[in-house]
Write an enzyme that holds these catalytic residues in place. Structure first.
Site, short mmCIF file in Angstrom:
data_model
loop_
_atom_site.label_atom_id
_atom_site.label_comp_id
_atom_site.label_asym_id
_atom_site.label_seq_id
_atom_site.Cartn_x
_atom_site.Cartn_y
_atom_site.Cartn_z
N LYS A 1 0.46 -1.29 0.11
CA LYS A 1 0.61 0.05 -0.31
C LYS A 1 0.72 1.38 0.62
O LYS A 1 1.92 0.94 0.48
CB LYS A 1 -0.97 0.24 1.09
CG LYS A 1 -1.47 -0.97 1.40
CD LYS A 1 -2.54 -1.10 2.03
CE LYS A 1 -3.12 -2.35 2.59
NZ LYS A 1 -3.87 -1.88 4.19
N TYR B 1 -12.18 -3.00 -1.52
CA TYR B 1 -12.46 -2.51 -0.30
C TYR B 1 -14.16 -2.94 -0.19
O TYR B 1 -14.63 -1.99 1.04
CB TYR B 1 -11.79 -1.84 0.26
CG TYR B 1 -9.87 -1.55 0.56
CD1 TYR B 1 -9.99 -2.30 1.45
CD2 TYR B 1 -9.04 -0.92 0.33
CE1 TYR B 1 -8.54 -2.12 1.79
CE2 TYR B 1 -7.73 -0.56 0.58
CZ TYR B 1 -7.84 -2.03 1.08
OH TYR B 1 -6.39 -2.52 2.05
N ASN C 1 -0.52 0.01 7.28
CA ASN C 1 -0.02 -1.17 7.67
C ASN C 1 0.61 -2.27 6.68
O ASN C 1 0.74 -3.67 6.31
CB ASN C 1 -1.10 -2.74 8.13
CG ASN C 1 -2.38 -2.88 7.60
OD1 ASN C 1 -2.80 -1.84 6.21
ND2 ASN C 1 -3.58 -3.62 7.99
N HIS D 1 -1.54 -5.78 2.18
CA HIS D 1 -2.56 -6.33 1.32
C HIS D 1 -2.63 -7.21 0.96
O HIS D 1 -1.73 -7.89 0.71
CB HIS D 1 -3.93 -5.30 0.77
CG HIS D 1 -5.10 -6.66 0.01
ND1 HIS D 1 -6.04 -6.65 1.16
CD2 HIS D 1 -5.20 -7.69 -0.10
CE1 HIS D 1 -7.15 -7.96 0.41
NE2 HIS D 1 -5.96 -7.66 -0.51
N GLU E 1 -9.97 -10.21 -5.96
CA GLU E 1 -8.65 -8.99 -6.36
C GLU E 1 -8.08 -9.96 -7.81
O GLU E 1 -7.33 -8.52 -8.22
CB GLU E 1 -8.11 -9.22 -5.55
CG GLU E 1 -9.14 -8.94 -3.83
CD GLU E 1 -8.44 -9.39 -2.61
OE1 GLU E 1 -7.12 -10.11 -2.59
OE2 GLU E 1 -9.43 -8.24 -1.50
P1 IDP Z 1 -6.61 -7.11 6.49
O1 IDP Z 1 -6.01 -6.41 5.87
O2 IDP Z 1 -5.63 -7.78 7.47
O3 IDP Z 1 -7.55 -8.47 5.58
P2 IDP Z 1 -9.29 -6.26 7.23
O4 IDP Z 1 -9.42 -6.28 8.23
O5 IDP Z 1 -9.79 -6.88 6.03
O6 IDP Z 1 -7.65 -6.34 7.57
O7 IDP Z 1 -9.13 -4.73 6.14
C1 IDP Z 1 -8.68 -4.10 5.58
C2 IDP Z 1 -7.73 -2.56 5.42
O8 IDP Z 1 -8.14 -1.49 6.36
C3 IDP Z 1 -6.79 -3.21 6.67
O9 IDP Z 1 -5.99 -3.30 6.57
C4 IDP Z 1 -6.41 -1.99 7.19
O10 IDP Z 1 -6.00 -0.68 6.19
C5 IDP Z 1 -7.38 -0.70 7.14
N1 IDP Z 1 -8.01 -0.87 8.17
C6 IDP Z 1 -8.68 -2.21 8.92
N2 IDP Z 1 -9.62 -1.78 10.23
C7 IDP Z 1 -9.35 -0.40 10.42
C8 IDP Z 1 -9.48 0.30 11.05
O11 IDP Z 1 -9.89 0.31 12.62
N3 IDP Z 1 -8.93 1.75 11.62
C9 IDP Z 1 -8.56 1.78 9.91
N4 IDP Z 1 -8.26 1.24 8.99
C10 IDP Z 1 -8.52 -0.17 9.36
MG MG Z 2 -8.94 -8.62 4.41
#
Ligand code: IDP
Ligand code: MG
Length: 166
Positions: A27, A67, A130, A133, A144
């Site tokens: 990302k 998303y 983070n 993805h 995807e």
């Molecule tokens: P993942 O990437 O570990 O699968 P997901 O729950 O699918 O996590 O969420 C997708 C993305 O959305 C996360 O990687 C993160 O970048 C963002 N995200 C998820 N929860 C939050 C939050 O509480 N605050 C800000 N961004 C979030």
């Molecule tokens: Mg996810």
């Protein structure tokens, strides 16, 4: 040596594994922080096979489709703004159980909780930033990969495969 080793390996019972392809994306924060080679290298060294690679600035439409499952969540508008803010690195990796293997390399969503040794555990401190993805299931991987690589993926034989899988 290789032939001899294969004879031994072929006596083993069949493992229940699936050859899979998964969509992985560095990302904008990972790109901005100069972590492209570090992250890509971990997948490469693991033994996964690279079947798609490019860098793009995601369009609004692609980011929203990617998303879509989160579109009711409070963080969704910020997430779309973030992921369209600059270049990402789109990758497709293939291998046995590639989806789970990649998720294990990536680590849990929040960097503060992710295990050391994982990408998020080693480099991340937060939820939103983070860095990476990874598809979470076979259906999402197929969706995807089609979304980010409409041109298709590479088909090639990697010579090291014979030394990665028994
Ligand atoms: P993942 O990437 O570990 O699968 P997901 O729950 O699918 O996590 O969420 C997708 C993305 O959305 C996360 O990687 C993160 O970048 C963002 N995200 C998820 N929860 C939050 C939050 O509480 N605050 C800000 N961004 C979030
Ligand atoms: Mg996810």
């Amino acid at each position: 040596l290789r032939e001899h080793y294969c004879i031994i390996a072929s006596n083993k019972h069949l493992e229940s594994t699936t050859m899979e392809r998964t969509y992985i994306m560095i990302k904008p924060d990972g790109v901005q922080r100069g972590l492209i080679a570090e992250i890509l290298g971990r997948f490469e060294r693991k033994g996964l096979k690279l079947v798609g690679l490019k860098s793009v600035v995601p369009s609004q439409e692609t980011a929203e489709a990617h998303y879509e499952v989160h579109n009711e969540r409070p963080f969704y508008p910020g997430l779309i703004k973030f992921v369209t803010s600059g270049p990402v690195v789109c990758m497709a990796w293939s291998g046995k159980d590639a989806i789970t293997v990649a998720r294990t390399l990536i680590g849990s969503t929040n960097g503060r909780e992710a295990s050391p040794g994982t990408i998020r555990g080693d480099f991340g401190m937060d939820m939103g930033f983070n860095m990476i993805h990874g598809s979470d299931a076979a259906e999402t991987a197929a969706f995807e990969l089609g979304l980010w690589f409409p041109e298709g993926l590479m088909e090639w034989d990697q010579t090291i495969t014979a030394w990665v899988y028994e």
